[in-house]
Write a protein that holds these residues in place. Structure first.
Motif, mmCIF file in Angstrom:
data_model
loop_
_atom_site.group_PDB
_atom_site.id
_atom_site.type_symbol
_atom_site.label_atom_id
_atom_site.label_comp_id
_atom_site.label_asym_id
_atom_site.label_seq_id
_atom_site.Cartn_x
_atom_site.Cartn_y
_atom_site.Cartn_z
ATOM 1 N N MET A 1 70.204 101.743 15.775
ATOM 2 C CA MET A 1 70.984 100.617 15.511
ATOM 3 C C MET A 1 72.424 100.904 15.963
ATOM 4 S SD MET A 1 69.651 99.699 11.537
ATOM 5 C CE MET A 1 69.377 101.147 11.025
ATOM 6 N N GLY A 2 73.080 99.681 16.170
ATOM 7 C CA GLY A 2 74.440 99.374 16.773
ATOM 8 C C GLY A 2 75.307 99.888 15.514
ATOM 9 N N MET A 3 76.645 100.433 15.817
ATOM 10 C CA MET A 3 77.315 100.727 14.716
ATOM 11 C C MET A 3 77.941 99.257 13.824
ATOM 12 S SD MET A 3 79.420 102.887 13.256
ATOM 13 C CE MET A 3 80.368 104.056 13.774
ATOM 14 N N ILE A 4 78.251 98.091 14.720
ATOM 15 C CA ILE A 4 78.546 97.091 13.978
ATOM 16 C C ILE A 4 77.581 96.354 13.264
ATOM 17 C CG2 ILE A 4 79.436 94.458 14.315
ATOM 18 C CD1 ILE A 4 80.904 95.613 16.809
ATOM 19 N N TYR A 5 76.378 96.569 13.523
ATOM 20 C CA TYR A 5 75.234 95.980 12.746
ATOM 21 C C TYR A 5 74.942 96.779 11.504
ATOM 22 C CZ TYR A 5 70.271 95.154 11.536
ATOM 23 O OH TYR A 5 69.099 94.793 11.036
ATOM 24 N N GLU A 6 75.074 98.085 11.679
ATOM 25 C CA GLU A 6 74.932 98.908 10.249
ATOM 26 C C GLU A 6 76.120 98.623 9.414
ATOM 27 O OE1 GLU A 6 75.236 102.690 12.665
ATOM 28 O OE2 GLU A 6 72.998 102.908 12.697
ATOM 29 N N GLU A 7 77.478 98.698 9.858
ATOM 30 C CA GLU A 7 78.518 98.374 9.087
ATOM 31 C C GLU A 7 78.119 96.996 8.432
ATOM 32 O OE1 GLU A 7 82.397 98.863 10.457
ATOM 33 O OE2 GLU A 7 81.756 100.258 11.814
ATOM 34 N N THR A 8 77.686 96.108 8.987
ATOM 35 C CA THR A 8 77.516 94.718 8.568
ATOM 36 C C THR A 8 76.327 94.544 7.599
ATOM 37 O OG1 THR A 8 78.420 93.573 10.568
ATOM 38 C CG2 THR A 8 76.909 92.294 9.282
ATOM 39 N N MET A 9 75.330 95.273 7.765
ATOM 40 C CA MET A 9 74.180 95.386 6.956
ATOM 41 C C MET A 9 74.637 96.236 5.501
ATOM 42 S SD MET A 9 70.651 97.686 7.011
ATOM 43 C CE MET A 9 70.179 96.987 8.503
ATOM 44 N N TYR A 10 75.563 97.135 5.767
ATOM 45 C CA TYR A 10 75.892 97.952 4.416
ATOM 46 C C TYR A 10 76.806 96.962 3.945
ATOM 47 C CZ TYR A 10 78.935 100.399 1.359
ATOM 48 O OH TYR A 10 79.679 100.530 0.076
ATOM 49 N N TRP A 11 77.793 96.050 4.420
ATOM 50 C CA TRP A 11 78.686 95.381 3.575
ATOM 51 C C TRP A 11 77.913 94.061 2.876
ATOM 52 C CZ3 TRP A 11 83.062 96.801 1.422
ATOM 53 C CH2 TRP A 11 83.455 97.758 1.903
ATOM 54 N N ALA A 12 77.056 93.476 3.699
ATOM 55 C CA ALA A 12 76.248 92.623 3.000
ATOM 56 C C ALA A 12 75.175 92.927 1.764
ATOM 57 C CB ALA A 12 75.303 92.046 4.287
ATOM 58 N N ALA A 13 74.812 94.255 1.935
ATOM 59 C CA ALA A 13 74.028 94.754 1.073
ATOM 60 C C ALA A 13 74.839 95.037 -0.453
ATOM 61 C CB ALA A 13 73.480 96.199 1.206
ATOM 62 N N ARG A 14 76.131 95.650 -0.120
ATOM 63 C CA ARG A 14 77.357 95.896 -1.290
ATOM 64 C C ARG A 14 77.612 94.612 -1.758
ATOM 65 N NH1 ARG A 14 82.886 98.625 -1.138
ATOM 66 N NH2 ARG A 14 83.126 98.622 -3.179
ATOM 67 N N LEU A 15 77.907 93.548 -0.955
ATOM 68 C CA LEU A 15 78.263 92.328 -1.531
ATOM 69 C C LEU A 15 77.597 91.275 -2.599
ATOM 70 C CD1 LEU A 15 80.857 91.306 1.355
ATOM 71 C CD2 LEU A 15 81.338 91.940 -0.794
ATOM 72 N N PHE A 16 76.207 91.569 -1.992
ATOM 73 C CA PHE A 16 75.189 90.695 -2.532
ATOM 74 C C PHE A 16 74.308 91.551 -3.447
ATOM 75 C CE2 PHE A 16 76.205 88.286 1.292
ATOM 76 C CZ PHE A 16 76.582 87.012 0.722
ATOM 77 N N SER A 17 74.555 92.637 -3.916
ATOM 78 C CA SER A 17 73.798 93.582 -4.693
ATOM 79 C C SER A 17 73.365 93.063 -6.072
ATOM 80 C CB SER A 17 74.422 95.012 -4.814
ATOM 81 O OG SER A 17 75.507 94.699 -5.548
ATOM 82 N N ASP A 18 74.136 92.229 -6.634
ATOM 83 C CA ASP A 18 74.133 91.523 -7.967
ATOM 84 C C ASP A 18 72.854 90.315 -7.544
ATOM 85 O OD1 ASP A 18 75.603 93.329 -9.248
ATOM 86 O OD2 ASP A 18 77.225 92.012 -9.144
ATOM 87 N N VAL A 19 73.073 89.769 -6.494
ATOM 88 C CA VAL A 19 72.296 88.516 -6.235
ATOM 89 C C VAL A 19 70.821 88.834 -5.800
ATOM 90 C CG1 VAL A 19 72.203 86.171 -5.132
ATOM 91 C CG2 VAL A 19 74.151 87.147 -6.062
ATOM 92 N N LEU A 20 70.939 89.845 -4.754
ATOM 93 C CA LEU A 20 69.603 90.297 -4.243
ATOM 94 C C LEU A 20 69.443 91.664 -4.201
ATOM 95 C CD1 LEU A 20 70.547 88.063 -1.059
ATOM 96 C CD2 LEU A 20 68.818 87.394 -2.775
#
Length: 50
Positions: A1-20
């Motif tokens: 996986m690419g670095m930007i993709y991994e960072e984006t995946m982490y932040w999306a998971a963190r920000l939406f952890s309560d919703v999803l």
């Protein structure tokens, strides 16, 4: 996986952890298993603990 993709995946998971929560868990597991960046892996492991 690419670095930007991994960072984006982490932040999306963190920000939406309560919703999803199931998607957050799946994304964190994928990051722990496939990411080469130790910082992202460490933070993803913390998401799994929550």
């Amino acid at each position: 996986m690419g670095m930007i993709y991994e960072e984006t995946m982490y932040w999306a998971a963190r920000l939406f952890s309560d919703v999803l929560p199931a998607e957050t868990h799946d994304a964190a597991i994928r990051l722990v298993e496939n990411c080469d960046n130790p910082e992202i892996v460490s933070r993803a492991k913390r998401l799994l603990i929550k």
